[in-house]
Scaffold this motif. Structure first.
Motif, mmCIF file in Angstrom:
data_model
loop_
_atom_site.group_PDB
_atom_site.id
_atom_site.type_symbol
_atom_site.label_atom_id
_atom_site.label_comp_id
_atom_site.label_asym_id
_atom_site.label_seq_id
_atom_site.Cartn_x
_atom_site.Cartn_y
_atom_site.Cartn_z
ATOM 1 N N PRO A 9 34.665 38.592 49.154
ATOM 2 C CA PRO A 9 35.854 38.966 49.214
ATOM 3 C C PRO A 9 36.855 38.211 48.459
ATOM 4 O O PRO A 9 36.732 37.046 48.431
ATOM 5 C CB PRO A 9 36.107 38.730 50.692
ATOM 6 N N SER A 10 37.786 39.004 47.676
ATOM 7 C CA SER A 10 38.703 38.230 46.660
ATOM 8 C C SER A 10 39.728 38.057 47.658
ATOM 9 O O SER A 10 40.848 38.978 48.043
ATOM 10 C CB SER A 10 38.980 39.133 45.513
ATOM 11 N N ILE A 11 40.323 36.779 47.642
ATOM 12 C CA ILE A 11 41.483 36.453 48.417
ATOM 13 C C ILE A 11 42.813 36.666 47.865
ATOM 14 O O ILE A 11 43.704 36.514 48.269
ATOM 15 C CB ILE A 11 41.339 34.813 48.801
ATOM 16 N N ILE A 34 33.248 33.198 48.881
ATOM 17 C CA ILE A 34 34.602 33.451 48.951
ATOM 18 C C ILE A 34 35.042 33.558 47.176
ATOM 19 O O ILE A 34 34.928 32.627 46.584
ATOM 20 C CB ILE A 34 35.592 32.373 49.431
ATOM 21 N N HIS A 35 35.527 34.520 46.878
ATOM 22 C CA HIS A 35 35.999 34.833 45.624
ATOM 23 C C HIS A 35 37.681 34.464 45.305
ATOM 24 O O HIS A 35 38.185 34.897 45.800
ATOM 25 C CB HIS A 35 35.711 36.263 45.121
ATOM 26 N N VAL A 36 37.747 33.564 44.340
ATOM 27 C CA VAL A 36 39.240 32.887 44.138
ATOM 28 C C VAL A 36 39.226 33.534 42.641
ATOM 29 O O VAL A 36 38.979 33.014 41.659
ATOM 30 C CB VAL A 36 39.160 31.470 44.347
ATOM 31 N N ASP A 37 40.515 34.037 42.569
ATOM 32 C CA ASP A 37 40.900 34.680 41.493
ATOM 33 C C ASP A 37 42.174 33.735 40.705
ATOM 34 O O ASP A 37 43.296 33.728 41.453
ATOM 35 C CB ASP A 37 41.394 36.116 41.477
ATOM 36 N N VAL A 38 41.840 33.204 39.731
ATOM 37 C CA VAL A 38 42.670 32.154 39.164
ATOM 38 C C VAL A 38 43.214 32.742 37.616
ATOM 39 O O VAL A 38 42.518 33.171 36.857
ATOM 40 C CB VAL A 38 42.076 30.818 38.771
ATOM 41 N N MET A 39 44.441 33.140 37.819
ATOM 42 C CA MET A 39 45.226 33.849 36.514
ATOM 43 C C MET A 39 46.340 32.833 36.095
ATOM 44 O O MET A 39 47.112 32.408 36.946
ATOM 45 C CB MET A 39 45.857 35.013 36.973
ATOM 46 N N ASP A 40 46.574 32.799 34.779
ATOM 47 C CA ASP A 40 47.488 32.123 34.091
ATOM 48 C C ASP A 40 48.731 32.680 33.677
ATOM 49 O O ASP A 40 49.602 31.815 32.726
ATOM 50 C CB ASP A 40 46.768 31.366 33.024
ATOM 51 N N SER A 140 35.021 45.404 36.046
ATOM 52 C CA SER A 140 35.221 46.999 36.250
ATOM 53 C C SER A 140 36.585 47.474 36.361
ATOM 54 O O SER A 140 36.666 48.413 36.696
ATOM 55 C CB SER A 140 34.080 47.423 37.426
ATOM 56 N N VAL A 141 37.397 46.656 35.992
ATOM 57 C CA VAL A 141 38.714 46.859 35.798
ATOM 58 C C VAL A 141 39.385 45.921 34.826
ATOM 59 O O VAL A 141 38.617 44.741 34.670
ATOM 60 C CB VAL A 141 39.630 46.686 37.134
ATOM 61 N N ASN A 142 40.379 46.010 34.051
ATOM 62 C CA ASN A 142 40.943 44.848 33.151
ATOM 63 C C ASN A 142 41.701 44.006 34.398
ATOM 64 O O ASN A 142 42.555 44.348 35.314
ATOM 65 C CB ASN A 142 42.197 45.722 32.616
ATOM 66 N N GLY A 144 43.614 40.999 36.096
ATOM 67 C CA GLY A 144 45.155 40.810 36.106
ATOM 68 C C GLY A 144 45.501 41.101 37.755
ATOM 69 O O GLY A 144 46.402 40.442 38.234
ATOM 70 N N PHE A 145 44.956 42.289 38.088
ATOM 71 C CA PHE A 145 45.662 42.802 39.311
ATOM 72 C C PHE A 145 44.567 43.583 40.405
ATOM 73 O O PHE A 145 43.488 43.870 39.757
ATOM 74 C CB PHE A 145 46.710 43.894 39.318
ATOM 75 N N GLY A 146 44.924 43.271 41.504
ATOM 76 C CA GLY A 146 43.961 44.131 42.667
ATOM 77 C C GLY A 146 44.325 45.525 42.839
ATOM 78 O O GLY A 146 45.407 45.958 42.046
ATOM 79 N N VAL A 176 29.894 42.149 40.266
ATOM 80 C CA VAL A 176 30.832 43.250 39.796
ATOM 81 C C VAL A 176 32.150 43.129 40.645
ATOM 82 O O VAL A 176 32.307 42.710 41.844
ATOM 83 C CB VAL A 176 30.232 44.653 40.133
ATOM 84 N N ASP A 177 33.308 43.204 39.864
ATOM 85 C CA ASP A 177 34.410 42.998 40.162
ATOM 86 C C ASP A 177 35.532 43.680 39.708
ATOM 87 O O ASP A 177 35.801 44.109 38.645
ATOM 88 C CB ASP A 177 34.933 41.529 39.550
ATOM 89 N N GLY A 178 36.242 44.652 40.720
ATOM 90 C CA GLY A 178 37.444 45.338 40.322
ATOM 91 C C GLY A 178 36.913 46.987 41.100
ATOM 92 O O GLY A 178 35.973 47.592 40.306
ATOM 93 N N GLY A 179 37.773 47.624 41.732
ATOM 94 C CA GLY A 179 37.656 48.844 42.228
ATOM 95 C C GLY A 179 36.307 49.025 43.072
ATOM 96 O O GLY A 179 36.100 50.047 43.194
ATOM 97 N N VAL A 180 36.044 47.952 43.649
ATOM 98 C CA VAL A 180 34.663 48.066 44.606
ATOM 99 C C VAL A 180 35.170 48.546 45.951
ATOM 100 O O VAL A 180 35.808 47.714 46.557
ATOM 101 C CB VAL A 180 33.698 46.700 44.535
ATOM 102 N N VAL A 197 32.267 41.911 44.429
ATOM 103 C CA VAL A 197 33.539 41.286 44.593
ATOM 104 C C VAL A 197 34.453 42.440 45.195
ATOM 105 O O VAL A 197 34.503 43.660 44.849
ATOM 106 C CB VAL A 197 34.308 40.776 43.427
ATOM 107 N N ALA A 198 35.202 42.146 46.187
ATOM 108 C CA ALA A 198 36.301 43.041 46.616
ATOM 109 C C ALA A 198 37.418 42.655 47.265
ATOM 110 O O ALA A 198 37.230 41.915 48.327
ATOM 111 C CB ALA A 198 35.517 44.005 47.815
ATOM 112 N N GLY A 199 38.350 42.970 46.953
ATOM 113 C CA GLY A 199 39.868 42.546 47.403
ATOM 114 C C GLY A 199 40.274 43.602 48.415
ATOM 115 O O GLY A 199 40.407 43.394 49.618
ATOM 116 N N THR A 200 40.953 44.490 47.830
ATOM 117 C CA THR A 200 41.626 45.822 48.695
ATOM 118 C C THR A 200 40.606 46.170 49.767
ATOM 119 O O THR A 200 41.251 46.389 50.899
ATOM 120 C CB THR A 200 42.042 46.894 47.664
ATOM 121 N N ALA A 201 39.403 46.371 49.190
ATOM 122 C CA ALA A 201 38.493 47.064 50.366
ATOM 123 C C ALA A 201 38.153 46.153 51.428
ATOM 124 O O ALA A 201 37.743 46.561 52.629
ATOM 125 C CB ALA A 201 37.179 47.559 49.556
#
Ligand code: DX5
Ligand code: ZN
Length: 224
Positions: A9-11, A34-40, A140-142, A144-146, A176-180, A197-201
């Motif tokens: 799961p992406s927090i 635990i998937h941690v998305d670090v963006m700059d 599997s997405v660009n 930057g965003f969930g 795989v990460d994005g839209g899963v 990886v799944a954030g929204t879901a």
């Protein structure tokens, strides 16, 4: 052949005001990593969290911290993310000119090394680095965003990378990460991914739904 499926799961989709509690909740709900998305705000058009947050979350779970760095440059921050308690550190193929050196540094820090490919980056760019790493992350997405829609062409990339990994014969995770979600999960698993990886879901419906959400993603195609 299929592979045992792990859910990360992406927090990014958690309630940031209650992050420690959210991490404990997904741990108890059956998250594998635990998937941690670090963006700059530079490599990707969004800013999220840094090593101090990873460190603060570390006591809340014993599960693997799978840290996805969407930052450039990345090398100056590897030591901090390692010290903060990351277990896997994944960097982007596109984030710098010295990927091999970056991977060597992650391994020297005693961490597992992952390499991520943006949607337009070909599988072929893994030549000469695949044998050095522990994980490949197909975006599997660009990044930057969930909450974005799954990009279909990435299924072909997952299939191609699965073949490369099997040919090499090393235990490299294919993530795989994005839209899963429940609809795309069986398809990415069938294509050869073994870590989703799944954030929204994961986080939709609130804490009472996390266990069902995670179990629903794990139910992939039957071995055949
Ligand atoms: C996107 C991040 C993902 C994201 C996935 O840049 O790397 O981990 O949170 O979000 P969902 O699962 O909502 O598509
Ligand atoms: Zn991610």
């Amino acid at each position: 052949m299929t592979h045992p499926v792990l859910i990360a799961p992406s927090i990014l989709s958690a309630d940031f005001a209650r992050l420690g509690e959210e991490v404990r909740a997904i741990d108890e709900a059956g998250a594998d990593w635990i998937h941690v998305d670090v963006m700059d705000g530079h490599f990707v058009p969004n800013i999220t969290i840094g090593p101090a947050v990873v460190k603060a979350l570390r006591p809340h779970t014993a599960k693997i911290f799978d840290v996805h760095l969407m930052i450039a440059p990345v090398d100056p921050f590897l030591d901090d993310f390692a010290a903060a308690g990351s277990d896997i550190i994944t960097v982007h193929q596109e984030a710098g000119p010295h990927l091999h050196r970056t991977v060597q540094r992650i391994k020297a820090l005693g961490k597992k090394a992952g390499v991520s490919l943006n949607p337009a980056t070909p599988a072929k760019t893994l030549d000469y680095i695949l044998e050095e790493i522990d994980l490949v992350l197909v975006m599997s997405v660009n990044p930057g965003f969930g909450g974005q829609s799954f990009i279909e062409s990435q299924l072909r990339k997952i299939e191609a990378i699965r073949k490369m990994i099997d040919k090499l014969g090393k235990p490299i995770d294919l993530q795989v990460d994005g839209g899963v979600d429940k609809a795309t999960a069986p398809r990415v698993i069938a294509a050869g991914a073994n870590v989703l990886v799944a954030g929204t879901a994961t986080f939709r419906g609130g804490p009472g739904a996390y266990a069902d959400n995670i179990a629903g993603l794990r139910a992939g195609p039957v071995e055949g």
